[in-house]
Write an enzyme that holds these catalytic residues in place. Structure first.
Site, PDB file in Angstrom:
ATOM      1  CD  GLU A  85      37.888  47.053  40.136  1.00  0.00           C
ATOM      2  OE1 GLU A  85      37.284  47.022  41.234  1.00  0.00           O
ATOM      3  OE2 GLU A  85      38.683  46.171  39.775  1.00  0.00           O
ATOM      4  CE  LYS A 280      37.410  45.010  44.975  1.00  0.00           C
ATOM      5  NZ  LYS A 280      37.612  45.446  43.608  1.00  0.00           N
ATOM      6  CG  ASP A 296      20.630  46.792  51.859  1.00  0.00           C
ATOM      7  OD1 ASP A 296      21.840  47.035  51.774  1.00  0.00           O
ATOM      8  OD2 ASP A 296      19.984  46.924  52.916  1.00  0.00           O
ATOM      9  CG  HIS A 393      42.947  47.063  36.197  1.00  0.00           C
ATOM     10  ND1 HIS A 393      41.662  46.914  36.660  1.00  0.00           N
ATOM     11  CD2 HIS A 393      43.449  48.155  36.810  1.00  0.00           C
ATOM     12  CE1 HIS A 393      41.410  47.872  37.522  1.00  0.00           C
ATOM     13  NE2 HIS A 393      42.476  48.646  37.634  1.00  0.00           N
TER      14      HIS A 393
HETATM   15  C1  MEV Z   1      40.026  43.461  41.471  1.00  0.00           C
HETATM   16  O1  MEV Z   1      38.954  44.337  41.623  1.00  0.00           O
HETATM   17  C2  MEV Z   1      39.588  42.041  41.751  1.00  0.00           C
HETATM   18  C3  MEV Z   1      40.692  40.999  41.739  1.00  0.00           C
HETATM   19  O2  MEV Z   1      41.734  41.379  42.643  1.00  0.00           O
HETATM   20  C4  MEV Z   1      40.069  39.695  42.168  1.00  0.00           C
HETATM   21  C5  MEV Z   1      41.053  38.577  42.405  1.00  0.00           C
HETATM   22  O3  MEV Z   1      42.215  38.838  42.739  1.00  0.00           O
HETATM   23  O4  MEV Z   1      40.608  37.402  42.266  1.00  0.00           O
HETATM   24  C6  MEV Z   1      41.330  40.889  40.374  1.00  0.00           C
END
Ligand code: MEV
Length: 441
Positions: A85, A280, A296, A393
């Site tokens: 990413e 995430k 792992d 991003h």
């Molecule tokens: C993107 O990979 C991760 C985010 O969505 C985490 C979040 O929303 O806190 C930016």
């Protein structure tokens, strides 16, 4: 494909590739060439990678990036990260730099206990089973001595074994629940070997235990396996500073920022839809370091998400508060990691990543990984509660779009220049490139 293929694993690598190319590709030569493009020219190195798994046909590259300037417990670290990413490494490096000027990250391992279980079915008197276990408990330790000898020399081994009656959950279901200290190894092989020996001991000792009836003697072992849920293998990482010290070029009002940030964490604490995405983002940092250090990541993912649900509802792994003018942000996560064994001495890039981290112990690696997760979460929440994430991003993703459009070097320079001051979107870049190409014609 209409029929299954027999004996596939027995084919040579070349035969496997030819089969797959013919079976699934309209242009087999092109598929074979793509597969072979990723082979390493160092035959020995390629063989090493071929042997990691079964049916290897080629290598699958992911970038290994590095995030410098992580001040952890007073020492600077450069963290290796394997991830696809675009913005993750940049976000980590940004958060590292930000906190290096505000006291850095503090990390502490709270405990390091691993878990394994022998699940079995016993149709009989529970009290007799308890008596059996009390009498035979030491046998489980003596019969695993050949397995535990080396681990004990390193200061680890089996910590305890208890008998759990789970018949309120499932008829006749009991388990031996064992705890382990596996020192600097993740310990999966060690734990599973001990458990399989426990299972043998359990069956053989039960078969000759006089107080048992014939049915009780025939207790049935269903399976013996470690648990990837390790709530007592915990690490905590945190950052804190005076609220007014949070100000920088992106944060003009530190008080508003701190309050909005804490609110964002509270939302992830109470709202599972948000918690999953919030966590995430944390895993972006955690998985990247776990992968780079040959650990792992599936085990880590499973264990951490279970921990996020430990209070009955899926919730944030991180926490934040403002108290007496101090902003604090912290994370507490279970992490079963190793810095010896497994891939750590086999994969040259894993070795390199560990060297870059100055050959950490498993406990030090737990601290580094937790910090990477917290840094990532800080970076995400800082963007989300200020400018939004798309700006940063898409800037990072611009390189991918340029590659997709197969831009020439000259076009690349013009695109990068143009999008320094313009909002990046896939459509906007396509349009800009089309215009450039029109001008050329
Ligand atoms: C993107 O990979 C991760 C985010 O969505 C985490 C979040 O929303 O806190 C930016």
């Amino acid at each position: 494909m209409d029929n299954a293929i027999a004996g596939f694993s027995k084919l040579s690598k070349e035969e496997k590739i030819n089969w797959i190319a013919k079976e699934y590709f309209s242009n087999p030569e092109e598929a074979i060439s793509t597969i072979k493009n990723y082979w390493n020219s160092d035959v020995k190195l390629q063989k090493l990678h071929d042997d990691f798994i079964e049916n290897t046909i080629t290598n699958f590259y992911l970038p290994l990036g590095i995030a410098p300037n992580f001040l952890i417990n007073g020492k600077f670290k450069t963290i290796p990260m394997v991830i696809e990413e675009s913005s993750v490494v940049a976000a980590a490096a940004n958060a590292a730099k930000f906190w290096s000027k505000r006291g850095g990250f503090k990390a502490t391992v709270l405990n390091t206990e691993k878990i394994g279980q022998v699940h079995f079915i016993y149709k009989g008197d529970a009290l007799k089973l308890e008596q059996f276990f009390t009498e035979k408990k030491s046998t489980f330790f003596t019969e695993t001595e050949s397995i535990t000898k080396n681990m004990q020399k390193r200061g680890g081994g089996i910590l305890d074994i208890v008998l759990n009656n789970k018949t309120h959950l499932l008829e006749n279901y009991y388990q031996l629940h064992a705890t382990f200290d596996t020192k600097d190894s993740m310990g999966a092989n060690f734990i599973n070997s001990c458990l399989e020996q426990f299972a043998k001991t359990l069956k053989s000792e039960a078969a000759t235990f006089e107080a048992f009836s014939a049915e009780e003697k025939g207790l049935q072992v269903v399976m013996s396996i470690l648990s990837n849920y390790v709530p007592n293998c915990l690490v905590r990482a945190e950052v804190s500073c005076k609220v007014e010290e949070l100000g920088d070029k992106n944060i003009s009002n530190p008080h508003d920022f701190a309050e909005k940030f804490v609110r964002a964490v509270q939302i992830a604490t109470v709202e599972p839809y948000r918690a999953v995405t919030h966590n995430k983002g944390i895993m972006n940092g955690i998985d990247a370091v776990v992968l780079a250090t040959g650990n792992d990541f599936r085990a880590v993912e499973a264990g951490i998400h279970a921990y996020a649900s430990k209070n009955g509802s899926y919730s944030s792994l991180s926490h934040a508060k403002i108290e007496n003018g101090i902003f604090s942000f912290w994370i507490e996560i279970p992490l079963a990691l190793g810095t010896v064994g497994g891939l750590t001495s086999l994969h040259p890039l894993v070795k390199l990543a560990l060297q870059m981290l100055e050959n950490p112990s498993a406990k030090e690696l737990m601290e580094i990984v937790a910090v990477a997760g917290l840094a990532q979460n800080f970076a995400a929440l800082r963007s989300l509660t200020t400018n939004g994430i798309q700006q940063g991003h898409m800037k990072m993703h611009l390189g991918n779009i340029i590659n997709q459009l197969e831009a020439s070097d000259a076009e690349r320079i013009l695109i990068l220049n143009h999008f320094k001051d313009n909002t990046v979107s896939h459509a906007a870049v396509v349009e800009f490139v089309q215009d450039l190409r029109k001008v050329k014609l």
